[in-house]
Design an enzyme around this catalytic site. Structure first.
Site, mmCIF file in Angstrom:
data_model
loop_
_atom_site.group_PDB
_atom_site.id
_atom_site.type_symbol
_atom_site.label_atom_id
_atom_site.label_comp_id
_atom_site.label_asym_id
_atom_site.label_seq_id
_atom_site.Cartn_x
_atom_site.Cartn_y
_atom_site.Cartn_z
ATOM 1 C CD GLN A 66 -3.533 0.330 0.372
ATOM 2 O OE1 GLN A 66 -3.786 -0.608 0.600
ATOM 3 N NE2 GLN A 66 -4.039 1.270 -0.669
ATOM 4 C CE LYS A 122 -2.412 -0.800 -3.758
ATOM 5 N NZ LYS A 122 -3.724 -1.743 -3.587
ATOM 6 C CE LYS A 178 -5.368 -3.780 2.870
ATOM 7 N NZ LYS A 178 -5.598 -3.153 1.380
ATOM 8 N N GLY A 193 -12.379 -0.231 2.885
ATOM 9 C CA GLY A 193 -12.556 -1.370 2.902
ATOM 10 C C GLY A 193 -11.437 -2.379 2.280
ATOM 11 C CG ASP A 194 -8.390 -5.674 1.169
ATOM 12 O OD1 ASP A 194 -7.942 -5.019 0.419
ATOM 13 O OD2 ASP A 194 -8.189 -6.831 1.468
ATOM 14 C CB THR A 222 -10.581 -1.250 -6.933
ATOM 15 O OG1 THR A 222 -10.852 -0.743 -5.698
ATOM 16 C CG2 THR A 222 -9.397 -1.977 -6.915
ATOM 17 C CG ASN A 262 -15.852 -3.242 -4.645
ATOM 18 O OD1 ASN A 262 -14.817 -2.775 -5.075
ATOM 19 N ND2 ASN A 262 -16.780 -2.461 -4.650
#
Ligand code: NDP
Ligand code: 2IT
Length: 447
Positions: A113, A116, A128, A167-168, A211, A243
């Protein structure tokens, strides 16, 4: 392993410090191999112990989450928040609820992350979190009680200028709502402390789609530049049916592709006529059911047990959108033998490192996760901007910004790949492009 003795020493120390954490070791190895040429041009990094500092999370929080199920029984889970790097902004990154969650997985995701978020060009550090709580089969009220208990500890570590979760896997709009409600109650504060919020209380239009849409924007840009082609009339296989997979299916179809397969952890569906997304959305978003249900509602579609088999389907474009290490070297060989043109990662680290290298060697357009799936967190960054300004942009405005960010991420990764001598090596390109900014910010801020 490395040409650089410095990196050999750093990685060996890293392995000693983080034993039995295979995902974390894998992510670190991939990054170090990629940035090696850049590190070798900067002898001052060794003197300043920059890579050692980069590979040490700033803070790792592990906590107990106790909640009661609908039968009144006590349940105990383990919660995590890894605040990996804040050199370029407040920690930012999702929360994952899945029984497989452990320190290794959250640390690998926090490290990924960090680079990213740097690639998005927005001011966000890397973080995270999550829990080994399994949301499958839980009632709404159980989900709510778990989220409230989780936030009762997490709230003290986060804040709109400190750390902004989202979210994840296993965390979508419903969970963010319960988490937000509890944070607001405890802190007596209505702020942009989470992203992926509902539209009625500060969420951004297009975050839900971001995403998957961003993944297709990146893929299209890469297809144009590296293969002089696009999605038109291409057969697309997408793993997962959550998602990311759902909105990747929507955009790939809108761009002219035919998505013929989706999966979940039990198996995959194949629909030669092209996936009917309304049916998938009804099953997954409304009923929270299993993907195999699709074949009861759409004629001509088939279901096969076992999710790995999805990579045996002949396709032009493969978009792994489920989870880490879901695509092995053997799967990569099968895809290449079947003529795949592009493989872009919607999930985080879905391809094993040898699979990723195999694609690059075979001149397959390979979109590495931290670049290809950055559209979600980029749009989270846009949600943070809107919250700070106390206004909201239209769907079209957000979508256009998302598109521009994805094109920019491709261009920056491509430029670095070219500089290192292989335009297909966007893995190296993305890692170097993301790392440069974090490294500079760390050096400028001292120790
Ligand atoms: P969801 O929870 O919405 O969906 C996850 C999907 O992946 C489900 O179909 C699930 O199947 C499948 N899956 C999860 N774990 C496994 C497993 N161990 N083996 C096989 N299949 C599995 O999550 P998202 O769509 O949000 O996330 C998917 C991936 O995308 C993750 O890697 C995530 O980190 C990444 N990502 C997500 C972003 C976002 O904005 N949401 C942003 C960037 C990356 P089942 O229902 O059977 O568990
Ligand atoms: O992996 C990811 O980039 C996410 N799950 C999204 C994180 C976010 O803060 O939107």
């Amino acid at each position: 392993m490395f040409r650089s003795e410095y990196l050999n020493n750093v990685y060996n120390d890293f392995l000693k410090k983080n034993p039995a954490e295979p995902e974390y070791q894998q992510a670190a190895l991939e990054i170090l191999e990629s940035i090696e040429p850049y590190v070798m041009k900067h002898p001052e990094f060794e003197e300043k112990k920059l890579i050692e500092r980069f590979l040490e999370p700033e803070r790792v929080v592990q906590f107990k989450v106790v909640w009661t199920d609908d039968k009144g029984k006590f349940q105990v889970n383990r919660g995590f928040r890894v605040q990996y790097n804040s050199a370029i902004g407040p920690y930012k990154g999702g929360l994952r609820l899945h029984p497989s969650v452990n320190a290794s997985i959250i640390k690998f995701l926090g490290l990924e992350q960090t680079l990213k978020n740097s690639l998005t060009s927005l001011p966000m550090g890397g973080g995270k979190g999550g829990s080994d709580f399994d949301p499958k089969g839980k009632s709404d009220t159980e989900i709510m009680r778990f989220c409230q208990s989780f936030m009762t500890e997490l709230y003290r570590h986060i804040g709109p200028d400190t750390d902004v979760p989202a979210g994840d896997i296993g965390v979508g709009g419903r969970e963010i709502g319960y988490l937000f409600g509890q944070y607001k109650r405890i802190r007596n504060e209505f702020s942009g402390v989470l992203t992926g919020k509902g539209l009625s209380y500060g969420g951004s239009l297009a975050r839900t789609e971001a995403t998957g849409y961003g993944l297709c924007y990146f893929t299209l840009e890469a297809l144009k530049k590296l293969k002089n082609t696009d999605f038109n009339n291409k057969t697309v296989v997408i793993s997962g049916s959550g998602n990311v997979a759902i909105y990747a299916t929507q955009k790939a179809t809108a761009l002219g592709g035919k998505v013929v397969a989706l999966s979940d952890s039990n198996g995959y569906i194949y629909d030669p006529n092209g996936i009917n997304l309304d049916v998938v959305k009804q099953i997954k978003e409304v009923e929270r059911g299993r993907i195999k249900e699709y074949v009861n509602r759409v004629s001509g579609a088939t279901y096969t047990e076992g999710s790995k088999g999805i990579w045996s389907i002949k396709c032009d474009i493969a978009l792994p959108c489920a989870t880490q290490n879901e695509l092995s070297l053997d799967d990569a060989k099968l895809l290449v033998a079947n003529g795949v043109v592009a493989v872009c990662e919607g999930a985080n680290m879905p391809c094993s490192l040898d699979a990723a290298k195999y694609f690059i060697e075979n001149k397959v357009v390979f979109g590495p996760a931290k670049a290809a799936n950055a559209g979600g967190v980029a749009t989270s960054g846009l949600e943070m901007s809107q919250n700070s300004m106390r206004l909201s942009w239209s769907f079209e405005e957000v979508d256009e910004k998302l598109h521009d960010i994805m094109v920019n991420i491709f261009n920056n990764s491509y430029k670095e790949a070219l500089e290192e001598g292989n335009e297909f090596d966007l893995l190296t390109g993305a890692n170097i492009a993301g790392f440069k900014k974090v490294a500079e910010a760390m050096l400028l801020q001292g120790i």
